[in-house]
Enzyme design. Structure first.
Site, mmCIF file in Angstrom:
data_model
loop_
_atom_site.group_PDB
_atom_site.id
_atom_site.type_symbol
_atom_site.label_atom_id
_atom_site.label_comp_id
_atom_site.label_asym_id
_atom_site.label_seq_id
_atom_site.Cartn_x
_atom_site.Cartn_y
_atom_site.Cartn_z
ATOM 1 N N GLY A 69 62.687 -91.995 -62.132
ATOM 2 C CA GLY A 69 64.132 -91.909 -61.975
ATOM 3 C C GLY A 69 64.545 -92.081 -60.522
ATOM 4 N N THR A 70 63.754 -91.528 -59.629
ATOM 5 C CA THR A 70 64.072 -91.633 -58.193
ATOM 6 C C THR A 70 64.140 -93.096 -57.772
ATOM 7 O OG1 THR A 70 63.003 -89.503 -57.766
ATOM 8 C CG2 THR A 70 63.245 -90.995 -55.891
ATOM 9 N N ASN A 150 70.889 -80.508 -63.130
ATOM 10 C CA ASN A 150 69.524 -80.090 -63.439
ATOM 11 C C ASN A 150 69.335 -78.574 -63.388
ATOM 12 O OD1 ASN A 150 70.180 -80.959 -60.753
ATOM 13 N ND2 ASN A 150 68.103 -80.514 -60.126
ATOM 14 N N GLN A 178 68.936 -85.949 -66.407
ATOM 15 C CA GLN A 178 68.841 -84.698 -67.179
ATOM 16 C C GLN A 178 69.619 -84.769 -68.488
ATOM 17 O OE1 GLN A 178 66.918 -82.180 -66.888
ATOM 18 N NE2 GLN A 178 66.173 -82.351 -64.791
ATOM 19 N N HIS A 200 59.966 -88.717 -68.386
ATOM 20 C CA HIS A 200 59.334 -87.391 -68.524
ATOM 21 C C HIS A 200 60.343 -86.273 -68.769
ATOM 22 C CE1 HIS A 200 59.755 -85.461 -64.347
ATOM 23 N NE2 HIS A 200 60.205 -86.684 -64.114
ATOM 24 N N THR A 236 53.649 -105.160 -61.229
ATOM 25 C CA THR A 236 53.120 -105.219 -62.597
ATOM 26 C C THR A 236 53.674 -104.060 -63.416
ATOM 27 O OG1 THR A 236 51.126 -106.299 -61.823
ATOM 28 C CG2 THR A 236 50.976 -105.176 -63.956
ATOM 29 N N CYS A 323 61.491 -80.100 -57.510
ATOM 30 C CA CYS A 323 61.194 -80.645 -56.191
ATOM 31 C C CYS A 323 61.756 -79.793 -55.077
ATOM 32 C CB CYS A 323 61.701 -82.067 -56.077
ATOM 33 S SG CYS A 323 63.167 -82.308 -56.972
HETATM 34 N N1 PLP Z 1 67.825 -86.641 -60.840
HETATM 35 C C1 PLP Z 1 67.789 -85.471 -61.491
HETATM 36 C C2 PLP Z 1 69.071 -84.832 -61.915
HETATM 37 C C3 PLP Z 1 66.564 -84.866 -61.761
HETATM 38 O O1 PLP Z 1 66.546 -83.683 -62.384
HETATM 39 C C4 PLP Z 1 65.374 -85.507 -61.355
HETATM 40 C C5 PLP Z 1 64.051 -84.877 -61.581
HETATM 41 O O2 PLP Z 1 63.902 -83.674 -61.453
HETATM 42 C C6 PLP Z 1 65.455 -86.736 -60.684
HETATM 43 C C7 PLP Z 1 66.703 -87.260 -60.438
HETATM 44 C C8 PLP Z 1 64.232 -87.472 -60.246
HETATM 45 O O3 PLP Z 1 63.582 -88.082 -61.341
HETATM 46 P P1 PLP Z 1 62.026 -88.505 -61.267
HETATM 47 O O4 PLP Z 1 61.255 -87.234 -61.334
HETATM 48 O O5 PLP Z 1 61.784 -89.356 -62.455
HETATM 49 O O6 PLP Z 1 61.834 -89.261 -60.000
#
Ligand code: PLP
Length: 387
Positions: A69-70, A150, A178, A200, A236, A323
């Site tokens: 997601g990041t 989150n 989320q 995930h 890839t 995180c």
């Molecule tokens: N954005 C939100 C609201 C999240 O909760 C998270 C993960 O905790 C992320 C972004 C980041 O996603 P990823 O862990 O797939 O990089």
């Protein structure tokens, strides 16, 4: 036996998804290869692309697979700035670091949209700010807003905020990471240019995500190389991860009605915890929220200490986003919603998921109440609550 109540950090992978990933890993083939083995891998990828499009009311061809997601959020912001010519970034005070840090590093001016005490981005503030937007001075706005928070699960007024920004020719980035698999998500209906998701968080594997980019959204690749994903994201493809993501999103969306019922357990947990600790805060209570997420704040009992006490009792919960755990400044949402520093440091997140049970929710209340009774006997009704 341990009880996992940290689904917002990462979800257990669904059994069928594990099978789908294992099946894909048994195939040999690069999805970019023209031979039959490569084409078999490509078929898995294209099936997943259709599954994502269908689950999110988006066009399959607008789905770009990423490593997480990041990365999807970075690609969206980078595109809005570099290809979209954005001049200024507006994001809520409770965005994930994947947005906040990327915005800060962009070098553009960044303005934080405050959140209300209920944990919702303040639309009145946004309307007022845009009311005196000067394109010559401020440039093109880019709005980045999460669909669901989150930490406490509040569902943000994304469609309304997007409509306001659109009146100023702005671009809209939605962090739906989320929200997907927990509430219905309609990419087309939100009026967004970009939307990020992550497998995930909805029963898929870690390390695979996607960006949905509307067909007319400006796009500039960040990773240069082999030109995969129609030149939008080189590298890839993670065929097994993508196959898992596709099945996970299909199953998560099919299970949304069951998921909605988690709200009853969430509310029962809140009631039990309040009974044990009458001075507890529940930020976002009363606002539209994800059914699975309960954030609590306890003055004088640090979130990290609660996590450790519960870990010893066999429960996995978290003191905020995975995180940011370990940082001592209190929860982002606690600070933004105006909790005092003491209560904000006492923030704990409990998040249920697709394989949670009512017994687990009850057991958590009991374990938390006992730990609370030991840590704060003077504020505790623990004995009454658990007897
Ligand atoms: N954005 C939100 C609201 C999240 O909760 C998270 C993960 O905790 C992320 C972004 C980041 O996603 P990823 O862990 O797939 O990089």
């Amino acid at each position: 036996m341990r009880t996992y109540l940290d689904h917002n950090a990462t979800t257990p992978v669904r059994p069928d998804v594990i099978e789908a990933v294992a099946h894909a890993m048994r195939l040999t083939g690069n999805a970019s290869s023209v031979h039959a083995d490569g084409q078999a891998a490509l078929r898995l990828v294209e099936t997943a692309r259709r599954q994502v499009g269908k689950a999110l009311c988006a066009r399959a061809e607008d789905v770009i697979f990423t490593s997480c997601g990041t990365e999807a959020l970075n690609l969206a912001l980078h595109s809005a700035i570099r290809a979209g010519g954005a001049g200024r970034i507006l994001h809520s005070a409770i965005e994930h670091e994947a947005v906040a840090d990327t915005a800060k590093a962009s070098g553009l001016p960044v303005e934080e949209i405050p959140v209300t005490a209920a944990g919702l981005a303040d639309l009145g503030w946004l309307e007022d700010r845009l009311g005196h937007w000067d394109p010559a001075r401020d440039g093109r706005p880019v709005l980045a807003l999460m669909l669901a928070n989150n930490e406490i699960g509040t569902i943000q007024p994304v469609a309304e905020a997007a409509a306001l920004v659109r009146e100023h020719d702005g671009l809209v980035v939605v962090d739906a990471i989320q929200a997907v698999g927990k509430i219905a998500v309609d990419f087309a209906g939100l009026g967004a240019d970009y939307m990020a998701i992550s497998a995930h968080k909805f029963g898929g594997p870690q390390g695979v995500g996607a960006l949905i980019a509307a067909c007319n959204a400006p796009l500039e690749r960040q990773l240069r190389g082999g030109g995969q994903e129609k030149g939008r994201r080189s590298g890839t493809l993670n065929v097994a991860g993508i196959a898992g993501l596709g099945l996970a999103i299909e199953q998560a969306v099919a299970g949304l009605d069951d998921f909605a019922r988690l709200a009853d357990w969430r509310d029962a947990m809140a009631a039990g915890l309040k009974q044990a600790a009458p001075d507890i805060h529940i930020p976002g209570e009363g606002a539209p929220r994800l059914p699975n997420t309960l954030g609590i704040a306890v003055p004088g009992w640090k979130g990290e200490t609660q996590v450790m006490a519960l870990d010893l009792a066999g429960f996995s919960v978290s003191a905020g986003s995975a995180c940011s755990s370990g940082k001592a400044h209190g929860s982002k949402i606690g600070n933004a919603t105006g909790l005092d520093a003491d209560a904000s440091r006492g923030f704990l997140r409990v998040s249920l998921g697709w394989n949670s049970t009512a017994d687990q929710a009850d057991a958590f209340v009991k374990a938390w109440s006992e730990a609370h009774g030991r840590a704060r006997p003077e504020h505790s009704n623990a004995l009454k609550a658990v007897s």
